[in-house]
Motif scaffolding. Structure first.
Motif, mmCIF file in Angstrom:
data_model
loop_
_atom_site.group_PDB
_atom_site.id
_atom_site.type_symbol
_atom_site.label_atom_id
_atom_site.label_comp_id
_atom_site.label_asym_id
_atom_site.label_seq_id
_atom_site.Cartn_x
_atom_site.Cartn_y
_atom_site.Cartn_z
ATOM 1 N N UNK A 17 52.829 30.006 20.298
ATOM 2 C CA UNK A 17 53.727 30.572 19.291
ATOM 3 C C UNK A 17 55.013 30.919 20.041
ATOM 4 N N UNK A 18 56.049 31.384 19.341
ATOM 5 C CA UNK A 18 57.267 31.774 20.068
ATOM 6 C C UNK A 18 57.039 32.865 21.114
ATOM 7 N N UNK A 19 55.990 33.681 20.949
ATOM 8 C CA UNK A 19 55.751 34.797 21.869
ATOM 9 C C UNK A 19 54.460 34.678 22.674
ATOM 10 N N UNK A 20 53.639 33.683 22.391
ATOM 11 C CA UNK A 20 52.348 33.549 23.079
ATOM 12 C C UNK A 20 52.308 32.230 23.834
ATOM 13 N N UNK A 21 51.955 32.320 25.107
ATOM 14 C CA UNK A 21 51.900 31.130 25.952
ATOM 15 C C UNK A 21 50.505 31.020 26.577
ATOM 16 N N UNK A 22 49.986 29.797 26.601
ATOM 17 C CA UNK A 22 48.681 29.535 27.196
ATOM 18 C C UNK A 22 48.861 29.072 28.648
ATOM 19 N N UNK A 23 47.983 29.570 29.539
ATOM 20 C CA UNK A 23 48.017 29.224 30.955
ATOM 21 C C UNK A 23 46.649 28.698 31.378
ATOM 22 N N UNK A 24 46.649 27.586 32.103
ATOM 23 C CA UNK A 24 45.418 27.022 32.639
ATOM 24 C C UNK A 24 45.417 27.196 34.149
ATOM 25 N N UNK A 25 44.349 27.798 34.675
ATOM 26 C CA UNK A 25 44.246 28.143 36.091
ATOM 27 C C UNK A 25 43.056 27.431 36.708
ATOM 28 N N UNK A 26 43.244 26.804 37.861
ATOM 29 C CA UNK A 26 42.176 26.140 38.597
ATOM 30 C C UNK A 26 42.078 26.756 39.990
ATOM 31 N N UNK A 27 40.918 26.617 40.612
ATOM 32 C CA UNK A 27 40.745 27.128 41.966
ATOM 33 C C UNK A 27 41.767 26.472 42.894
ATOM 34 N N UNK A 28 42.456 27.263 43.686
ATOM 35 C CA UNK A 28 43.522 26.741 44.546
ATOM 36 C C UNK A 28 42.991 25.708 45.532
ATOM 37 N N UNK A 29 41.742 25.867 45.975
ATOM 38 C CA UNK A 29 41.143 24.933 46.927
ATOM 39 C C UNK A 29 40.270 23.891 46.239
ATOM 40 N N UNK A 30 40.291 23.855 44.900
ATOM 41 C CA UNK A 30 39.489 22.896 44.155
ATOM 42 C C UNK A 30 38.072 23.399 43.925
ATOM 43 N N UNK A 31 37.310 22.657 43.110
ATOM 44 C CA UNK A 31 35.929 23.026 42.830
ATOM 45 C C UNK A 31 35.799 23.919 41.613
ATOM 46 N N UNK A 32 34.551 24.272 41.334
ATOM 47 C CA UNK A 32 34.247 25.083 40.152
ATOM 48 C C UNK A 32 34.565 26.553 40.401
ATOM 49 N N UNK A 33 34.862 27.241 39.334
ATOM 50 C CA UNK A 33 35.091 28.678 39.353
ATOM 51 C C UNK A 33 33.823 29.391 38.890
ATOM 52 N N UNK A 34 33.705 30.688 39.113
ATOM 53 C CA UNK A 34 32.526 31.419 38.655
ATOM 54 C C UNK A 34 32.314 31.298 37.140
ATOM 55 N N UNK A 35 31.050 31.203 36.739
ATOM 56 C CA UNK A 35 30.708 31.120 35.318
ATOM 57 C C UNK A 35 31.155 32.383 34.583
ATOM 58 N N UNK A 36 31.267 32.238 33.274
ATOM 59 C CA UNK A 36 31.522 33.406 32.432
ATOM 60 C C UNK A 36 30.962 33.146 31.040
ATOM 61 N N UNK A 37 30.821 34.194 30.273
ATOM 62 C CA UNK A 37 30.323 34.100 28.901
ATOM 63 C C UNK A 37 31.420 34.512 27.932
ATOM 64 N N UNK A 38 31.340 34.096 26.656
ATOM 65 C CA UNK A 38 32.370 34.466 25.679
ATOM 66 C C UNK A 38 32.563 35.979 25.597
ATOM 67 N N UNK A 39 33.812 36.388 25.579
ATOM 68 C CA UNK A 39 34.148 37.807 25.587
ATOM 69 C C UNK A 39 34.578 38.294 26.959
ATOM 70 N N UNK A 40 34.424 37.433 27.984
ATOM 71 C CA UNK A 40 34.804 37.817 29.346
ATOM 72 C C UNK A 40 36.312 37.874 29.511
ATOM 73 N N UNK A 41 36.732 38.641 30.507
ATOM 74 C CA UNK A 41 38.147 38.674 30.876
ATOM 75 C C UNK A 41 38.280 38.572 32.388
ATOM 76 N N UNK A 42 39.443 38.154 32.835
ATOM 77 C CA UNK A 42 39.785 38.212 34.247
ATOM 78 C C UNK A 42 40.968 39.158 34.408
ATOM 79 N N UNK A 43 41.090 39.727 35.596
ATOM 80 C CA UNK A 43 42.252 40.540 35.921
ATOM 81 C C UNK A 43 43.153 39.708 36.815
ATOM 82 N N UNK A 44 44.408 39.548 36.410
ATOM 83 C CA UNK A 44 45.358 38.685 37.100
ATOM 84 C C UNK A 44 46.444 39.533 37.768
#
Length: 314
Positions: A17-44
């Motif tokens: 939207x004009x005020x909401x932006x989506x960001x896609x983040x991958x592991x800097x060294x490649x590979x899978x990231x830790x699993x999560x379940x719906x409702x989870x959050x990360x601190x950035x």
């Protein structure tokens, strides 16, 4: 107190939207990231250095990336603004692993309620329930279609299981939830959105059995208030004195001055930034300190001063 961090790289970003932006983040060294379940959050740790919590939108099984959506807040103190302005493709960021304080529970039926940017955990939940063929319905309230993140995606995926409501920013046109709550049902409700929406749902669901209605709220503490005033902080170990403005926290001011410190939630709920208070009268606003700690400890991410000056062991 230290918290494990992960290094990620921003691989793509797009406007929702004009005020909401989506960001896609991958592991800097490649590979899978830790699993999560719906409702989870990360601190950035945003480019400005501010720590901010964002719900994960994407699937959580052996994820190769994390997807978050960030709304640019009009009174941003450095978090959302820096994500929009400074987090470009290729930017590396530190994040804390996923935590889920808004976990889906087993239920025969689900009502999912989203307001504005609160759609992020709700969308993730709906996708999981859809894959499992579980019965659910979504009520998604926004100001207008143009302000509705994931509008077309959700319409296509969920069809008549999605109810959209646009109020034009007028309180008199807010969605009426009473019909959904008048009679308690064999159903679990998950709600995430702005304070007025959550208070409305709390009000109309008070007669439901305890544990049936669940809320997600990243802002349990009002960090800066309209009547806040400036004050002075002496950093005893650093030999410096800083002026904390009315519209900034102690932590933000220290960070801006280039003095190293640690933080995580920045909402008065985790305890990471607990600091020794040497002198002065604090205005405690956190949800962590025990009564016996309040005389000589302070959470610098949210708390302020009742005296003109504080002395801290920093």
């Amino acid at each position: 107190m230290t918290t494990e961090t992960l290094r990620v790289r921003l691989t793509s970003r797009r406007n929702l939207t004009p005020q909401i932006r989506e960001f896609t983040l991958a592991a800097a060294e490649g590979g899978a990231l830790p699993d999560h379940t719906p409702g989870s959050h990360i601190t950035v740790r945003t480019p400005s250095g501010a720590m901010r919590r964002y719900s994960l939108v994407n699937d959580g099984e052996a994820p190769e990336h994390y997807t978050i959506a960030v709304k640019r807040e009009p009174q941003s103190r450095g978090g959302s603004q820096s994500m929009h302005d400074d987090a470009t493709v290729g930017t590396e960021l530190d994040i804390e692993p996923p935590i889920n304080d808004f976990e889906l529970t087993e239920a025969n039926d689900y009502l999912l309620i989203a307001g504005g940017i609160g759609v992020t955990p709700i969308y993730s939940m709906a996708r999981k329930l859809d894959r499992e063929n579980s019965p659910f319905h979504i009520i998604y309230c926004t100001r207008s279609p143009e302000d509705t993140a994931y509008l077309e995606d959700m319409q296509s995926a969920f069809g008549d299981r999605l109810t959209l409501h646009h109020d034009g920013g007028e309180p008199d046109r807010a969605y009426d939830f009473w019909d959904h709550f008048e009679e308690p049902k064999d159903q679990h409700v998950f709600c995430c959105g702005p304070k007025p929406l959550m208070e409305e749902v709390q009000g109309v669901s008070g007669h439901w059995n305890e544990g049936r209605v669940h809320f997600e709220d990243f802002k349990p503490v009002e960090v800066v208030r309209a009547d806040d005033t400036p004050f002075e902080v002496e950093l005893k170990a650093s030999g410096r004195t800083i002026q904390v403005p009315a519209d900034r926290t102690i932590l933000e001011t220290i960070r801006q001055a280039g003095i190293p410190t640690v933080s995580s939630c920045e909402s008065g709920t985790c305890g990471t930034c607990k600091t020794i208070l040497i002198d002065g009268t604090p205005d405690h606003r956190d949800m962590v300190l025990m009564e016996h700690e309040k005389e000589n400890r302070i959470m610098i991410c949210v708390s302020r001063a009742l005296s003109e000056r504080l002395v801290l062991d920093l």
